[in-house]
Scaffold this motif. Structure first.
Motif: not given
Length: 362
Positions: A155-181
């Motif tokens: 498979v191939e996965i397109e994703f995005a990661i949001n890393i906040p500058k604030e230390e008290n906030k958690q990072a987020e991982l977003f799955i944009l698309q999953v497709r088979s090779m």
């Protein structure tokens, strides 16, 4: 972008261990095949380049951002009108590099995690990949495993990661698309080891795909004697015109040329987009004036190539292509930099995806 199968494995990484490409900013940077940071999700701390200086020379220097001043001005509905390609120094001023950048110190010939005034900025995502400040590698590895099990194919996965500058906030991982090779096991088993080198017109020890394309008599190749990378954009236009003619006649062809096919950087190869060469069935990447340029895996170009079952061969040495044979073939069309030839008998291309080798036979 993450892939569960790596067609261009390096270092101690195996093809089935996959590959991940990271870049700062919008995903267009990776999609267009530009240089980003690559790592193996199974072995994220294993360096894919030879030396710290190599990392610096191959690091991302530009990134795409959304221009909020033009967000409501979609000329011809082209989303690229809203994007800006900016220097990495802009991101440094905004303070977003602390968790994803390192510093190369030439006196020590070492890369240290974090951004420092002395030394050179290297966008290697070191703090979160090599030093586990965020479990990105583990998360992507798990996603690849689950997706491959669910779909039954690599498979191939397109994703995005949001890393906040604030230390008290958690990072987020977003799955944009999953497709088979395209699954190798659905292809034809071939045994290149049984073929004599004397019968080979082209030989590649780094090939993509698995199977056989035959009955192809048309070959379009870049004339290495007249071509220069300063003419790569002009060459792309010429190839597009020949591709259109061949597609109108329903004739598949083999495309041969130097550097990265589909690169957005004209100094690294021919900057075609997929529609420019949509009739191709076999692509051969050759060195440029004895200079080997690392192959690109720009996601959309790469996926279109796989979806179209195009076989992709990369040559590294002068003897890998019998140029004299191609020069003797019938010329259908010729420009300053391009030759379209037709062979007397159909050519046969074989790629063994299990060992990553490919050949073209007359």
């Amino acid at each position: 972008v993450a892939k569960s199968y790596n067609y261009y494995p390096s270092a101690d990484c195996k093809p089935e261990e996959g590959i991940v490409y990271l870049a700062l900013g919008l995903g267009k940077y990776i999609v267009d095949g530009a240089v980003g940071y690559a790592f193996c999700p199974e072995k994220p701390k294993t360096p894919l380049f030879g030396t710290p200086k190599d990392y610096m020379n191959n690091a991302q220097t530009k990134f795409y951002a959304l221009n909020l001043k033009t967000i409501f001005n979609f000329a011809n509905f082209n989303e690229e009108n809203t994007l800006e390609k900016l220097d990495i120094g802009i991101a440094k001023k905004h303070g977003v590099l602390d968790k994803i950048a390192s510093t190369y110190v030439p006196q020590d010939d070492q890369i240290y995690p974090g951004v420092y005034e002395e030394g050179y900025l290297v966008l290697d995502f070191g703090p979160i990949i090599k030093y586990d400040e965020l479990p990105i590698a583990k998360a992507i590895k798990l996603l690849l495993q689950i997706s491959q099990i669910s779909l039954g194919y690599p498979v191939e996965i397109e994703f995005a990661i949001n890393i906040p500058k604030e230390e008290n906030k958690q990072a987020e991982l977003f799955i944009l698309q999953v497709r088979s090779m395209v699954p190798f096991e659905k292809k034809i088993d071939v045994d290149i080891n049984k073929v004599s080198r004397e019968k080979m017109l082209i030989y590649s020890e780094n090939a993509l795909g698995n199977g056989i394309h035959k009955n192809i008599k048309d070959v379009v190749y870049v004339d290495r004697n007249s071509f220069d990378l300063s003419n790569s954009t002009q060459v792309a236009d010429q190839i597009k015109k020949i591709n259109t003619k061949l597609m109108d006649q329903n004739r598949s062809y083999i495309l041969i040329g130097p550097g990265r096919w589909g690169s957005t950087d004209p100094w690294l190869g021919i900057p075609v987009i997929w529609s420019d060469i949509a009739g191709v069935k076999v692509i051969v990447e050759t060195p440029y004036k004895d200079k080997y340029i690392d192959p690109s895996q720009g996601s959309h170009f790469f996926h279109d190539m796989i979806a179209s079952q195009v076989l992709y061969l990369i040559t590294k040495k002068e003897g890998d292509i019998k140029w004299d044979w191609f020069k003797k073939q019938k010329i259908i069309e010729e420009t300053e930099f391009i030759k379209h030839i037709e062979t007397q008998k159909p050519l046969k291309t074989i790629v063994d995806g299990k060992i990553g080798r490919g050949i073209i036979l007359k």
